[in-house]
Scaffold this active site. Structure first.
Site, mmCIF file in Angstrom:
data_model
loop_
_atom_site.group_PDB
_atom_site.id
_atom_site.type_symbol
_atom_site.label_atom_id
_atom_site.label_comp_id
_atom_site.label_asym_id
_atom_site.label_seq_id
_atom_site.Cartn_x
_atom_site.Cartn_y
_atom_site.Cartn_z
ATOM 1 N N SER A 100 28.987 3.888 -18.210
ATOM 2 C CA SER A 100 29.451 5.219 -17.959
ATOM 3 C C SER A 100 30.862 5.390 -18.367
ATOM 4 C CB SER A 100 29.530 5.571 -16.418
ATOM 5 O OG SER A 100 28.160 5.280 -15.890
ATOM 6 N N HIS A 321 23.466 8.320 -19.860
ATOM 7 C CA HIS A 321 22.467 7.306 -19.877
ATOM 8 C C HIS A 321 21.574 7.444 -18.980
ATOM 9 C CE1 HIS A 321 24.050 5.118 -16.609
ATOM 10 N NE2 HIS A 321 25.293 5.246 -17.298
HETATM 11 ZN ZN LIG Z 1 25.475 2.780 -13.827
#
Ligand SMILES: [Zn+2]
Length: 391
Positions: A100, A321
């Site tokens: 992240s 993601h």
């Molecule tokens: Zn994660």
């Protein structure tokens, strides 16, 4: 012969296990919200405000699982009614499977970095973020998250550290960032070591320091709604905010942020993170993911209601993601149930969806690298000199 058969059987079994590690079944409700009318394309014009909403770990499977559970096979979530969709490639500088910190830095700085680095480049220099340029332009800015507010994603917009783990340092950097709105969890990084729940290793009381520099400080939804300061620090949990019973909700925090930020005639930049869809993915827990998609979609509605009213606001909903390699390939009883499969308890490299609404939203359709999204926001919203190194 027997040995060969045993060998073939064990190879087959191993493969079965490797292909689909875990599965669970969720109920698919009767369809509602089947009106699939999209929100209209807004005439291109000036963008005064930017609302960037990041569903951490949110791929098409997470959104669709939420849809099946919340509005059914033929229903539409609010984010599925946004007029423009795009696809975002998410790889980091040092790996094809981003975390992240690198994922958020790509959006916030328009630059690739290594996993774990927060608006901090592989060569050790810091990159300037969209939020920091918005501050320079005299705009107001805000960060909202359901994780600690010092977690990798929000931190990548207003702090610069080599490692995402440095959350006490991130909290200190927030004090001098000029950001008007901080709402989320993570009180543990703001209170002195002698206070219960603290994770600090010193006696600094950042809560008092924020108050001393003019922030209203709140710890529950009532206090938040009643607070009328023009800058606010809201810490609603020692760590991440609870999921089953969350108060305030992401939508309520978004609403409060918009109330404060929209008072600035110069406009604002707001980043809202639905942090825990990712946590549900790491736990391979579909019910957790569904709860968090519901929280995300309600916050998206709050942002879109504001933007439709305002007319000069760009709303981007995307992800850093996908988490869990979530998929579904069986519906045991017709359309009433869905069997979910997980292939990992970490992130995947599958490109993520992006939804856009507002002036120039069409520019976000198509395939993009994650860095290009930050660059496009800066270009369209008139943020000069982006991407840039922080001098
Ligand atoms: Zn994660």
């Amino acid at each position: 012969m027997k040995k060969t058969l045993v060998l073939i059987a064990s190879i087959f079994l191993i493969n079965c296990q490797m292909i689909a590690q875990k599965s669970e079944t969720i109920a698919v409700i009767e369809s509602k919200n089947v009106n699939q009318a999209k929100l209209p394309l807004v005439e291109d014009g000036p963008i005064k405000n930017v609302i960037l909403i990041i569903g951490d770990g949110t791929g098409l499977a997470q959104i669709t699982t939420g849809q099946y559970s919340l509005v059914g096979a033929d229903g539409f979530l609010t984010l599925q009614r946004m007029p423009v969709t795009g696809i975002v490639r998410t790889h980091a500088a040092n790996t094809l499977i981003t975390d992240s910190a690198a994922g958020a830095t790509a959006y916030s700085c328009g630059k690739k970095t290594d996993n774990g680095k927060v608006a901090w480049l592989p060569d050790g220099r810091s990159c300037k973020t969209l939020l920091e340029i918005a501050e320079e332009l005299g705009k107001s800015t805000g960060l909202v998250a359901t994780s600690t507010i010092t977690h990798a994603t929000p931190a990548s917009f207003a702090a610069h550290v080599e490692s995402r783990g440095m959350q006490t340092t991130i909290a200190e950097q927030y004090l001098d960032s000029g950001v008007e709105v901080f709402l989320g969890g993570g009180k543990e990084f703001f209170i002195p070591q002698d206070q219960e729940g603290s994770s600090r290793k010193d006696d600094r009381n950042l809560v008092e320091e924020f108050k001393a520099s003019g922030y209203g400080y709140v710890e529950n939804v009532q206090e938040m709604k009643e607070n009328d300061a023009d800058r606010i620090l809201g810490l609603f949990a020692d760590k991440g905010m609870p999921s089953e019973v969350r108060t305030p909700t992401l939508s309520e925090m978004t609403d409060k942020a918009l109330e404060i930020l929209s008072a600035n005639e110069e406009g604002f930049f707001l980043m809202v993170e639905a942090s825990q869809i990712d946590w549900g993915g790491h736990e391979n827990n579909a019910e957790y993911v569904i709860r968090e998609v519901k929280d995300l979609d309600a916050a998206v509605k709050t942002a879109l209601d504001f933007a439709q009213e305002d007319g000069e606001t760009l709303v981007i909903v995307t992800a850093d993601h996908e988490t869990g390699g979530m998929t579904f390939q069986k519906s045991p009883s017709g359309t009433k149930e869905l069997e979910i499969f997980w292939t990992t308890d970490y992130h995947t490299g599958i490109p993520t969806p992006l939804m856009a609404y507002g002036p120039h939203a069409m520019r976000f359709s198509g395939w993009h690298d994650n860095t290009a999204i930050g660059i496009l926001i800066a270009e369209l919203a008139g943020y000069p000199g982006f991407p840039a190194i922080l001098e």
